[in-house]
Design an enzyme around this catalytic site. Sequence first.
Site, short mmCIF file in Angstrom:
data_model
loop_
_atom_site.label_atom_id
_atom_site.label_comp_id
_atom_site.label_asym_id
_atom_site.label_seq_id
_atom_site.Cartn_x
_atom_site.Cartn_y
_atom_site.Cartn_z
N HIS A 20 0.82 -1.22 0.00
CA HIS A 20 0.00 0.00 0.00
C HIS A 20 0.85 1.27 0.00
CE1 HIS A 20 0.47 -0.29 4.51
NE2 HIS A 20 0.50 1.03 4.39
N ASP A 61 -0.55 -7.41 0.92
CA ASP A 61 0.17 -6.19 1.28
C ASP A 61 1.68 -6.42 1.40
OD1 ASP A 61 -0.06 -3.39 1.69
OD2 ASP A 61 0.37 -3.67 3.83
N SER A 108 4.10 2.38 8.34
CA SER A 108 3.70 1.37 7.36
C SER A 108 4.89 0.75 6.65
CB SER A 108 2.78 2.01 6.31
OG SER A 108 1.49 2.21 6.80
#
Length: 462
Positions: free
Chosen positions: A283, A333, A409
Amino acid sequence: MHKRTYLNACLVLALAAGASQALAAPGASEMAGDVAVLQASPASTGHARFANPNAAISAAGIHFAAPPARRVARAAPLAPKPGTPLQVGVGLKTATPEIDLTTLEWIDTPDGRHTARFPISAAGAASLRAAIRLETHSGSLPDDVLLHFAGAGKEIFEASGKDLSVNRPYWSPVIEGDTLTVELVLPANLQPGDLRLSVPQVSYFADSLYKAGYRDGFGASGSCEVDAVCATQSGTRAYDNATAAVAKMVFTSSADGGSYICTGTLLNNGNSPKRQLFWSAAHCIEDQATAATLQTIWFYNTTQCYGDASTINQSVTVLTGGANILHRDAKRDTLLLELKRTPPAGVFYQGWSATPIANGSLGHDIHHPRGDAKKYSQGNVSAVGVTYDGHTALTRVDWPSAVVEGGSSGSGLLTVAGDGSYQLRGGLYGGPSYCGAPTSQRNDYFSDFSGVYSQISRYFAP
């Protein structure tokens, strides 16, 4: 040497070599980490030099008005949705992007090259990067064309004709201040009138990318976060190696000029020379055009526990050059990149394990929440192979104290191996946690390295 002693020594060496080869072989289930021995090029780490140090900056350039304050605030929410990178810059476009190179002040160097400088500015920007299109009338650009980039800081970055593509704009490195100075260097056989140059957009940072506040302002992480240097393991070789494998990622969307932050980890491999394999989250980087804009920031940590800006590591190094996508699985992901430039000396190639992580394992995460200096979080694996937010094969980690935030992230989920070293097991997707969250929300989800290793194992060995 005694014959038997000699034979025993040879046997030990052979076994060690065999073990090393097994770890590097395709399909190996784990690999230990390793220290980098290569040196990054000065051009990609801000240590380039202007071809003509005394040249004046031409008045002609491109100038952008500041965006509305509410647009900047809306682009960077305090708590971005899980599975989204933290936005730190907004795109600005202009109706007049072209620069007539023949109007610049050109000066020849002693070796016959032609040089000129021009500014790209955005009112009020604390940091800035620009999208640049440069091509000859025939379309192709010679490799020996050079571009130098400088801002208010001391860094001077360099790109060459081979770094630029006719298919998409080249995004400059992020510089300090509201003005990006560009030096264009042409070989002797190329004239300014042979080229077309335009700056269709810039990415505008309202706050400094490198001098972000450490307890206030942009980049300040939550009050529950723990500086990486504060961890009880800090000072041990294994832990310090693990922190040296982690970098802050900055990248830009060519579609709208927005810039974002994530965290990534350099992974060890058996190739010779080593490949610059870099693990993060799908992402974060959605396509190759975005991967090409990636720059990584290494050693961005404090040297004292809960230190302020004065304790920032003086070895902080910005690496430009972008990356290539080797693997991306949006559903899981997972993301594996290969950096196009060699990282700086002192980084660590993180070890990893492709064995499925066990429920109940103790997990560790070194990350850049809100782009801040490296932080450390520790938690317990409470579920494996779960689905969350439409993504599958995730690992859930419960946090007793420090959590993760936007900007974290892609950071690696680490476990400790039998020899005390750290191994990567996945990358952060996100979740509901935040500083002060109730126990039921103090958890986040990571991708599973083991679940995709069969697809990427070929990159880790010759």
